[in-house]
Design a protein around this motif. Structure first.
Motif, short mmCIF file in Angstrom:
data_model
loop_
_atom_site.label_atom_id
_atom_site.label_comp_id
_atom_site.label_asym_id
_atom_site.label_seq_id
_atom_site.Cartn_x
_atom_site.Cartn_y
_atom_site.Cartn_z
N ALA A 1 0.86 -1.19 0.00
CA ALA A 1 0.00 0.00 0.00
C ALA A 1 0.89 1.23 0.00
N ASP A 2 0.97 1.89 -1.15
CA ASP A 2 1.80 3.10 -1.28
C ASP A 2 0.98 4.29 -0.77
N GLU A 3 1.40 4.85 0.36
CA GLU A 3 0.66 5.93 1.00
C GLU A 3 1.39 7.27 0.92
N THR A 4 2.22 7.43 -0.10
CA THR A 4 3.04 8.64 -0.17
C THR A 4 2.23 9.91 -0.33
N TRP A 5 0.99 9.80 -0.82
CA TRP A 5 0.14 10.98 -1.00
C TRP A 5 -0.89 11.13 0.11
N ARG A 6 -0.84 10.28 1.10
CA ARG A 6 -1.87 10.19 2.13
C ARG A 6 -2.19 11.53 2.79
N GLU A 7 -1.19 12.32 3.11
CA GLU A 7 -1.39 13.53 3.89
C GLU A 7 -1.78 14.75 3.05
N LEU A 8 -2.04 14.55 1.75
CA LEU A 8 -2.22 15.68 0.85
C LEU A 8 -3.68 15.95 0.47
N ALA A 9 -4.60 15.85 1.41
CA ALA A 9 -5.98 16.23 1.12
C ALA A 9 -6.08 17.75 0.97
N ILE A 10 -6.84 18.19 -0.02
CA ILE A 10 -7.09 19.62 -0.23
C ILE A 10 -8.51 19.97 0.21
N ASP A 11 -9.46 19.18 -0.21
CA ASP A 11 -10.86 19.38 0.16
C ASP A 11 -11.22 18.45 1.32
N GLU A 12 -12.42 18.62 1.84
CA GLU A 12 -12.91 17.70 2.86
C GLU A 12 -13.16 16.33 2.23
N VAL A 13 -12.58 15.31 2.83
CA VAL A 13 -12.73 13.95 2.32
C VAL A 13 -13.08 13.01 3.47
N PRO A 14 -13.64 11.85 3.18
CA PRO A 14 -13.93 10.88 4.24
C PRO A 14 -12.65 10.47 4.96
N ASP A 15 -12.76 10.20 6.23
CA ASP A 15 -11.60 9.81 7.04
C ASP A 15 -11.36 8.31 6.86
N THR A 16 -10.70 7.95 5.77
CA THR A 16 -10.48 6.55 5.46
C THR A 16 -9.38 5.96 6.35
N ALA A 17 -9.50 4.67 6.62
CA ALA A 17 -8.50 3.98 7.44
C ALA A 17 -7.34 3.52 6.57
N PRO A 18 -6.15 3.38 7.15
CA PRO A 18 -5.04 2.80 6.39
C PRO A 18 -5.42 1.41 5.90
N LEU A 19 -4.93 1.02 4.74
CA LEU A 19 -5.25 -0.30 4.20
C LEU A 19 -4.87 -1.40 5.18
N ALA A 20 -3.76 -1.20 5.89
CA ALA A 20 -3.30 -2.23 6.83
C ALA A 20 -4.22 -2.38 8.03
N ALA A 21 -5.14 -1.43 8.25
CA ALA A 21 -6.09 -1.55 9.35
C ALA A 21 -7.06 -2.70 9.13
N PHE A 22 -7.21 -3.15 7.89
CA PHE A 22 -8.11 -4.26 7.57
C PHE A 22 -7.35 -5.59 7.51
N ASP A 23 -6.08 -5.56 7.83
CA ASP A 23 -5.21 -6.73 7.72
C ASP A 23 -5.20 -7.50 9.04
N THR A 24 -5.24 -8.82 8.96
CA THR A 24 -5.21 -9.64 10.17
C THR A 24 -4.03 -10.60 10.21
N ASP A 25 -3.26 -10.68 9.12
CA ASP A 25 -2.17 -11.66 9.10
C ASP A 25 -0.88 -11.12 8.51
N GLY A 26 -0.68 -9.81 8.55
CA GLY A 26 0.60 -9.23 8.15
C GLY A 26 0.87 -9.23 6.67
N ARG A 27 -0.18 -9.27 5.85
CA ARG A 27 0.04 -9.31 4.39
C ARG A 27 0.02 -7.94 3.74
N VAL A 28 -0.34 -6.89 4.47
CA VAL A 28 -0.32 -5.53 3.92
C VAL A 28 0.94 -4.81 4.40
N ILE A 29 1.76 -4.38 3.48
CA ILE A 29 2.99 -3.65 3.78
C ILE A 29 2.78 -2.20 3.33
N SER A 30 2.87 -1.27 4.27
CA SER A 30 2.60 0.14 3.99
C SER A 30 3.90 0.89 3.73
#
Length: 477
Positions: free
Chosen positions: A277-306
């Motif tokens: 999960a490439d999150e390099t643009w994560r902090e760059l919201a300009i307008d109001e957007v939904p507060d989405t969770a990191p992709l790894a927040a849905f991970d239960t077995d260590g398969r998402v690398i952020s």
């Protein structure tokens, strides 16, 4: 039979606009375009430097520099005493005209890259690093996993976003690109399938080709991702690795919703796929957007690398990135990176450590500056290219434009002759497609973007209208 062009013949073909600068680059670009368009056949002997210089009314040194540039790029082959012939570069050669390795002093407006100018808090962070740098002289001066204060700051940021993280789950890298390559080196072998979005970050395509992987592309539409297509791509390809940019996707600017994130991770679990999960643009919201969770927040077995980076929020020159994964994977990746650079530069790590303390202020500043630049770019395009279509993203750093008229590669060639460097759509495709697309970043100041659009419009009228598509510049590595 030896086929050749005279000086006057080639001078008529290149048709360089008066006042084009730097002339030798424009001349080389014009010859290159003729070869790629098929108007100058491969194997054609070009005129001697002296003869072309006379026909163009320029110095021989200028023509020599242009020929040297074409030889470096692979578009000319020469033999001493016999002359020079047109050629096509090896498919594995990037060439010096590749936008990602362009010179920073060529005088062209840099719309090929989405890297921002420095944040206003950077000087204070540099002063902080200078003050604290000497205390590290008592030790080795480097740590393969990154200095503790920075790892703590990164872990705290993930925790604040709702993803509990310990410092030992963080590996500091020399930019996000190194992070991607480290993970690929660890998990991807020759022949392994990898799922990539299309369009996507070009250097990930490079990684897949360097590792000899089989690419399974999945399209990102104007509406964003379709979960059923993601799921089927994972199932049908048996992808060992998948790479996605869920936060203000580069180049489309889309933001993946939580339902799609959760569904993607479930599908990856079923197919046995590890997800980057490439999150390099994560902090760059300009307008109001939904507060989405990191992709790894849905991970239960260590398969998402952020993966994250300092370069998009704070400054393109800060080549500091990071990986969030399991502690065991951090140790494994640290061993692999030792063959490359052992550790990231200490001074830059200290700078980024200090910048994390004021991250919300930095985000607010980017909202103001990127928001103003985005508005200026959208307005300028509406004035000069009203037939171009795009969706204005709520964050990130670029517009993904659908063109009308010339191909993106032809327009890129023409724009460079008018002082603007662009990144055409095929650079972001996994298979050389997307000729009808162009990425236009809004990370430069408004006045730069307005001037750039004006020049692109002029290039479109004078140099690109009606040109047929040239071959893609995407490096086949």
């Amino acid at each position: 039979m030896d086929r050749h062009l005279s000086g006057p013949q080639l001078a008529r073909l290149v048709a360089i606009a008066p006042g084009a600068r730097p002339y030798y680059r424009v001349l080389a670009q014009a010859v290159r375009s003729l070869i790629l368009d098929g108007r100058l056949p491969v194997g054609m002997r070009v005129p001697a430097e002296r003869h072309l210089a006379e026909a163009l009314g320029v110095s021989r040194t200028t023509v020599t520099a242009a020929y040297d540039r074409l030889r470096e790029q692979g578009y000319l082959e020469s033999r001493q005493g016999a002359g020079s012939w047109t050629a096509l570069p090896d498919a594995a050669s990037m060439g010096t005209d590749n936008p990602w390795i362009a010179s920073g002093d060529d005088g062209l407006l840099p719309l090929h890259a989405a890297a921002p100018l420095a944040i206003s808090s950077l000087p204070a962070a540099i002063a902080f690093a200078s003050e604290h740098y000497p205390r590290y002289a008592l030790g080795m001066g480097y740590d393969p996993v990154g200095i503790a204060p920075l790892r703590q700051a990164i872990a705290a940021r993930y925790t604040a976003r709702g993803l509990a993280t310990r410092p030992e789950q963080i590996l500091v890298t020399t930019g996000a690109q190194q992070a991607i390559h480290l993970v690929g080196k660890a998990l991807l072998s020759r022949g392994d399938p990898i799922m990539l979005e299309s369009p996507t970050y070009p250097h990930t395509v490079d990684l897949a080709r360097l590792r000899g992987a089989r690419i399974a592309g999945v399209g990102v539409s104007d509406e964003g991702w379709h979960l059923d297509l993601l799921t089927e791509a994972l199932r049908q390809s048996g992808a060992r690795l998948a790479y996605v940019i869920p936060d203000f996707q580069n180049p489309t600017g889309h933001l993946m919703d939580d339902a799609t994130r959760a569904g993607l991770v479930r599908a990856a679990r079923r197919s046995g796929t590890t997800v980057i999960a490439d999150e390099t643009w994560r902090e760059l919201a300009i307008d109001e957007v939904p507060d989405t969770a990191p992709l790894a927040a849905f991970d239960t077995d260590g398969r998402v690398i952020s993966i994250g980076s300092a370069s998009k929020l704070w400054w393109g020159g800060l080549r500091i990135g990071w990986i969030r994964t399991t502690a065991a994977m951090v140790r494994r990746l640290a061993v692999l990176r030792a063959a490359v650079d052992i550790a990231s530069p200490l001074f830059e790590q200290l700078v980024v450590t200090r910048l994390f303390e004021d991250i919300e202020e930095a985000r607010a500043e980017r909202r103001r500056t990127h928001g103003a630049s985005r508005a200026a770019l959208v307005a300028a395009l509406g004035t000069h290219m009203p037939d171009w279509r795009f969706i204005v993203p709520k964050g990130g750093g670029s517009l993904w434009v659908r063109l009308e008229g010339p191909s993106a590669t032809s327009l890129t060639d023409a724009a460079s002759c008018h002082g603007v460097r662009l990144a055409p759509g095929p650079l972001f495709g996994v298979d050389g497609t997307l000729e009808g697309r162009l990425r236009l970043p809004f990370t430069q100041p408004p006045q730069v973007l307005v001037e750039a659009v004006s020049r692109i419009a002029e290039a479109r009228v004078k140099g690109a209208h009606g040109a047929r598509p040239a071959r893609s510049l995407t490096p086949a590595l």
